[in-house]
Design a protein around this motif. Structure first.
Motif, PDB file in Angstrom:
ATOM      1  N   SER A 100      -9.746  -6.558  -5.331  1.00  0.00           N
ATOM      2  CA  SER A 100     -10.109  -7.858  -4.361  1.00  0.00           C
ATOM      3  C   SER A 100      -8.590  -8.175  -3.972  1.00  0.00           C
ATOM      4  O   SER A 100      -7.477  -7.838  -4.445  1.00  0.00           O
ATOM      5  N   LEU A 101      -8.604  -8.684  -2.821  1.00  0.00           N
ATOM      6  CA  LEU A 101      -7.509  -9.427  -1.914  1.00  0.00           C
ATOM      7  C   LEU A 101      -7.748 -10.554  -1.447  1.00  0.00           C
ATOM      8  O   LEU A 101      -8.980 -10.522  -0.631  1.00  0.00           O
ATOM      9  N   SER A 102      -7.227 -11.767  -1.466  1.00  0.00           N
ATOM     10  CA  SER A 102      -7.374 -12.898  -0.844  1.00  0.00           C
ATOM     11  C   SER A 102      -6.381 -13.206  -0.003  1.00  0.00           C
ATOM     12  O   SER A 102      -5.047 -13.267  -0.752  1.00  0.00           O
ATOM     13  N   VAL A 103      -6.375 -13.804   1.031  1.00  0.00           N
ATOM     14  CA  VAL A 103      -5.049 -14.210   1.779  1.00  0.00           C
ATOM     15  C   VAL A 103      -5.160 -15.503   2.607  1.00  0.00           C
ATOM     16  O   VAL A 103      -6.419 -15.801   2.961  1.00  0.00           O
ATOM     17  N   GLN A 104      -4.097 -15.981   2.903  1.00  0.00           N
ATOM     18  CA  GLN A 104      -4.250 -17.190   3.953  1.00  0.00           C
ATOM     19  C   GLN A 104      -3.567 -16.720   5.254  1.00  0.00           C
ATOM     20  O   GLN A 104      -2.342 -16.022   5.041  1.00  0.00           O
ATOM     21  N   PHE A 105      -3.974 -17.092   6.463  1.00  0.00           N
ATOM     22  CA  PHE A 105      -3.459 -16.645   7.382  1.00  0.00           C
ATOM     23  C   PHE A 105      -2.439 -18.197   8.038  1.00  0.00           C
ATOM     24  O   PHE A 105      -3.220 -18.975   8.211  1.00  0.00           O
ATOM     25  N   ARG A 106      -1.283 -17.769   8.464  1.00  0.00           N
ATOM     26  CA  ARG A 106      -0.524 -18.805   8.865  1.00  0.00           C
ATOM     27  C   ARG A 106       0.623 -18.274   9.810  1.00  0.00           C
ATOM     28  O   ARG A 106       0.828 -17.202   9.789  1.00  0.00           O
ATOM     29  N   GLY A 107       1.034 -19.138  10.560  1.00  0.00           N
ATOM     30  CA  GLY A 107       2.178 -18.715  11.664  1.00  0.00           C
ATOM     31  C   GLY A 107       1.097 -17.713  12.633  1.00  0.00           C
ATOM     32  O   GLY A 107      -0.131 -17.476  12.394  1.00  0.00           O
ATOM     33  N   MET A 108       1.982 -17.188  13.353  1.00  0.00           N
ATOM     34  CA  MET A 108       1.652 -16.453  14.448  1.00  0.00           C
ATOM     35  C   MET A 108       2.102 -14.906  14.518  1.00  0.00           C
ATOM     36  O   MET A 108       3.279 -14.894  14.934  1.00  0.00           O
ATOM     37  N   GLY A 109       1.612 -13.942  14.282  1.00  0.00           N
ATOM     38  CA  GLY A 109       2.155 -12.886  14.195  1.00  0.00           C
ATOM     39  C   GLY A 109       2.178 -12.196  15.385  1.00  0.00           C
ATOM     40  O   GLY A 109       1.278 -12.461  16.440  1.00  0.00           O
ATOM     41  N   VAL A 110       3.262 -11.349  15.874  1.00  0.00           N
ATOM     42  CA  VAL A 110       3.342 -11.014  17.287  1.00  0.00           C
ATOM     43  C   VAL A 110       3.752  -9.393  17.332  1.00  0.00           C
ATOM     44  O   VAL A 110       4.384  -8.947  16.316  1.00  0.00           O
ATOM     45  N   PRO A 111       3.452  -8.725  18.411  1.00  0.00           N
ATOM     46  CA  PRO A 111       3.757  -7.298  18.408  1.00  0.00           C
ATOM     47  C   PRO A 111       5.400  -6.922  18.490  1.00  0.00           C
ATOM     48  O   PRO A 111       5.912  -8.199  18.914  1.00  0.00           O
ATOM     49  N   GLU A 112       5.718  -5.789  18.410  1.00  0.00           N
ATOM     50  CA  GLU A 112       7.060  -5.472  18.648  1.00  0.00           C
ATOM     51  C   GLU A 112       8.415  -6.285  17.751  1.00  0.00           C
ATOM     52  O   GLU A 112       9.222  -6.368  18.116  1.00  0.00           O
ATOM     53  N   GLN A 113       7.831  -6.960  16.683  1.00  0.00           N
ATOM     54  CA  GLN A 113       8.545  -7.407  15.770  1.00  0.00           C
ATOM     55  C   GLN A 113       8.330  -6.892  14.304  1.00  0.00           C
ATOM     56  O   GLN A 113       7.047  -6.581  13.847  1.00  0.00           O
ATOM     57  N   GLU A 114       9.232  -6.651  13.577  1.00  0.00           N
ATOM     58  CA  GLU A 114       9.051  -6.120  12.278  1.00  0.00           C
ATOM     59  C   GLU A 114       8.123  -7.004  11.237  1.00  0.00           C
ATOM     60  O   GLU A 114       8.749  -8.133  11.158  1.00  0.00           O
ATOM     61  N   ILE A 115       7.262  -6.455  10.630  1.00  0.00           N
ATOM     62  CA  ILE A 115       6.436  -7.062   9.446  1.00  0.00           C
ATOM     63  C   ILE A 115       6.877  -6.632   8.051  1.00  0.00           C
ATOM     64  O   ILE A 115       6.921  -5.313   8.145  1.00  0.00           O
ATOM     65  N   GLU A 116       7.207  -7.726   7.352  1.00  0.00           N
ATOM     66  CA  GLU A 116       7.738  -7.123   5.820  1.00  0.00           C
ATOM     67  C   GLU A 116       6.649  -7.543   4.802  1.00  0.00           C
ATOM     68  O   GLU A 116       6.502  -8.778   4.661  1.00  0.00           O
ATOM     69  N   VAL A 117       6.037  -6.812   4.236  1.00  0.00           N
ATOM     70  CA  VAL A 117       5.090  -7.227   3.033  1.00  0.00           C
ATOM     71  C   VAL A 117       5.833  -7.132   1.657  1.00  0.00           C
ATOM     72  O   VAL A 117       6.275  -6.038   1.588  1.00  0.00           O
ATOM     73  N   THR A 118       5.842  -8.052   1.206  1.00  0.00           N
ATOM     74  CA  THR A 118       6.383  -8.250  -0.437  1.00  0.00           C
ATOM     75  C   THR A 118       5.413  -8.670  -1.173  1.00  0.00           C
ATOM     76  O   THR A 118       4.819  -9.439  -1.011  1.00  0.00           O
ATOM     77  N   GLY A 119       5.525  -8.172  -2.565  1.00  0.00           N
ATOM     78  CA  GLY A 119       4.822  -8.630  -3.671  1.00  0.00           C
ATOM     79  C   GLY A 119       5.143  -8.240  -4.920  1.00  0.00           C
ATOM     80  O   GLY A 119       6.044  -7.735  -5.142  1.00  0.00           O
ATOM     81  N   SER A 120       4.713  -8.951  -5.944  1.00  0.00           N
ATOM     82  CA  SER A 120       4.904  -8.747  -7.367  1.00  0.00           C
ATOM     83  C   SER A 120       3.503  -8.981  -8.086  1.00  0.00           C
ATOM     84  O   SER A 120       2.506  -9.396  -7.725  1.00  0.00           O
ATOM     85  N   ILE A 121       3.805  -8.580  -9.371  1.00  0.00           N
ATOM     86  CA  ILE A 121       2.525  -8.652 -10.384  1.00  0.00           C
ATOM     87  C   ILE A 121       2.803 -10.040 -11.007  1.00  0.00           C
ATOM     88  O   ILE A 121       3.891 -10.326 -11.695  1.00  0.00           O
ATOM     89  N   SER A 122       1.847 -10.806 -10.952  1.00  0.00           N
ATOM     90  CA  SER A 122       1.970 -12.301 -11.491  1.00  0.00           C
ATOM     91  C   SER A 122       1.434 -12.327 -13.064  1.00  0.00           C
ATOM     92  O   SER A 122       1.783 -13.158 -13.469  1.00  0.00           O
ATOM     93  N   ALA A 123       0.469 -11.689 -13.180  1.00  0.00           N
ATOM     94  CA  ALA A 123       0.024 -11.426 -14.399  1.00  0.00           C
ATOM     95  C   ALA A 123      -0.906 -10.133 -14.717  1.00  0.00           C
ATOM     96  O   ALA A 123      -1.176  -9.479 -13.657  1.00  0.00           O
ATOM     97  N   VAL A 124      -1.033  -9.491 -15.866  1.00  0.00           N
ATOM     98  CA  VAL A 124      -1.843  -8.552 -16.311  1.00  0.00           C
ATOM     99  C   VAL A 124      -2.958  -8.828 -17.249  1.00  0.00           C
ATOM    100  O   VAL A 124      -2.535  -9.474 -18.148  1.00  0.00           O
ATOM    101  N   GLU A 125      -4.269  -8.913 -16.787  1.00  0.00           N
ATOM    102  CA  GLU A 125      -5.358  -9.761 -17.469  1.00  0.00           C
ATOM    103  C   GLU A 125      -6.289  -8.334 -17.704  1.00  0.00           C
ATOM    104  O   GLU A 125      -6.868  -7.661 -17.025  1.00  0.00           O
ATOM    105  N   ASP A 126      -6.264  -8.017 -19.185  1.00  0.00           N
ATOM    106  CA  ASP A 126      -7.239  -6.890 -19.535  1.00  0.00           C
ATOM    107  C   ASP A 126      -6.230  -5.599 -18.743  1.00  0.00           C
ATOM    108  O   ASP A 126      -5.125  -5.696 -18.903  1.00  0.00           O
ATOM    109  N   ASP A 127      -7.196  -4.842 -18.077  1.00  0.00           N
ATOM    110  CA  ASP A 127      -6.510  -3.807 -17.421  1.00  0.00           C
ATOM    111  C   ASP A 127      -6.479  -4.151 -15.843  1.00  0.00           C
ATOM    112  O   ASP A 127      -6.190  -3.303 -15.031  1.00  0.00           O
TER     113      ASP A 127
END
Lengths: 155, 141
Positions: A100-127
């Motif tokens: 699953s993946l849930s997101v909120q959209f904020r701000g306005m993305g534009v072409p020709e500018q680098e997008i950087e996606v970062t993330g981390s594990i916040s918890a491990v529940e069962d598997d």
């Protein structure tokens, strides 16, 4: 699961303790996903519109975007979300592990500018590894509060 | 104001070239999605769709719901607020995915209206492949 050589390369490239990087075989809370960087070119929105069927002119027609009060054309939110999904699936080497993946959209993305996606594990529940992620262009968060769930390989 | 509402289910046939078009534009790197031989070797019936390909097979169901005049969304004032997907059985080229959309909730907060739609997608065996919750925000006048 199949060991993906890209996971090894990504961990080897990070100038920090390798145990802080996400290990898809044994996820641990606090581990980071490899950062994904993509710069959508000028005509990416047009190709994404063709691929997705979303021809909303706010993504394609600058004059129309200005007429409805936007500063310029903006990126499709679901395109940015696809990049967040990619950051997750590339971390595991297996697209079927993203449950699953849930997101909120904020701000306005534009072409020709680098997008950087970062993330981390916040918890491990069962598997299941629960993630916290975001996508930025410069100082602007275009996707925030992304939460993913990575499970075991399907089939 | 619209209450709960449902639309007829819509089928979508997943094709290899459409998958390739989508994976090219999103920069997908998984070989399961790009190489049929890898997909077959891993036990899949054909090219595997990346999870976000759901926006393609769901579009014929969610699109008409969002623009339905009886729902009454002013599209010029609408932005995509948030999105959630949950994935079940993987989707492969050759699958036929049927999606049904419902309008679950309309709520208002100051000058904003939140329209919450959900979709459920199943494959040709009736197995669920994806559930989506689509939240659109419309600025008031």
């Amino acid at each position: 699961m199949t060991d993906d050589p890209r996971n090894e390369a990504a961990m080897g490239d990070e100038p920090r303790n390798p145990t802080a990087s996400f290990d898809p075989r044994a996820p641990t809370a606090g581990a980071t996903l490899p950062t994904l960087r993509v710069t959508p070119d000028r005509y990416l929105p047009h190709r994404y519109a063709g691929a997705s069927g979303d021809f909303n002119p706010i993504h394609l027609d600058r004059e129309f975007a200005l007429s409805v009060g936007l500063p310029s054309t903006i990126l499709h939110g679901l395109y940015s979300m696809a990049l967040v999904a990619r950051a997750h699936t590339e971390a595991t080497g297996d697209p079927t592990r993203l449950r699953s993946l849930s997101v909120q959209f904020r701000g306005m993305g534009v072409p020709e500018q680098e997008i950087e996606v970062t993330g981390s594990i916040s918890a491990v529940e069962d598997d299941v590894a629960v993630t916290a992620a975001e996508a930025r262009q410069g100082e602007t968060r275009i996707i925030r509060n992304a939460e993913g769930r990575l499970g075991r390989r399907v089939q | 104001m619209a209450g709960r509402r449902a639309w007829p289910a819509v089928a979508y046939e997943v094709g290899r070239e459409k998958l390739r078009e989508y994976t090219a534009v999103t920069g997908e790197t998984s070989s399961l999605c790009l190489d049929r031989r890898v997909a077959h070797a891993a036990g899949y019936r054909d090219l595997v769709a990346p999870p976000m390909f759901t926006v393609v097979y769901s579009a014929p169901a969610i699109g008409p719901a969002v623009v339905d005049p009886e729902v009454g969304i002013d599209l010029a004032r609408m932005v995509h607020g948030s999105q959630r997907f949950e994935w079940g059985e993987p989707v492969c080229a050759g699958d036929e995915i049927t999606t049904s959309a419902t309008l679950d909730e309309v709520r208002e907060r100051s000058l904003l209206s939140f329209y919450v739609f959900s979709t459920v997608s199943v494959n040709q065996h009736g197995t669920e492949v994806c559930r989506g919750v689509w939240t659109n925000i419309v600025r008031g006048s």
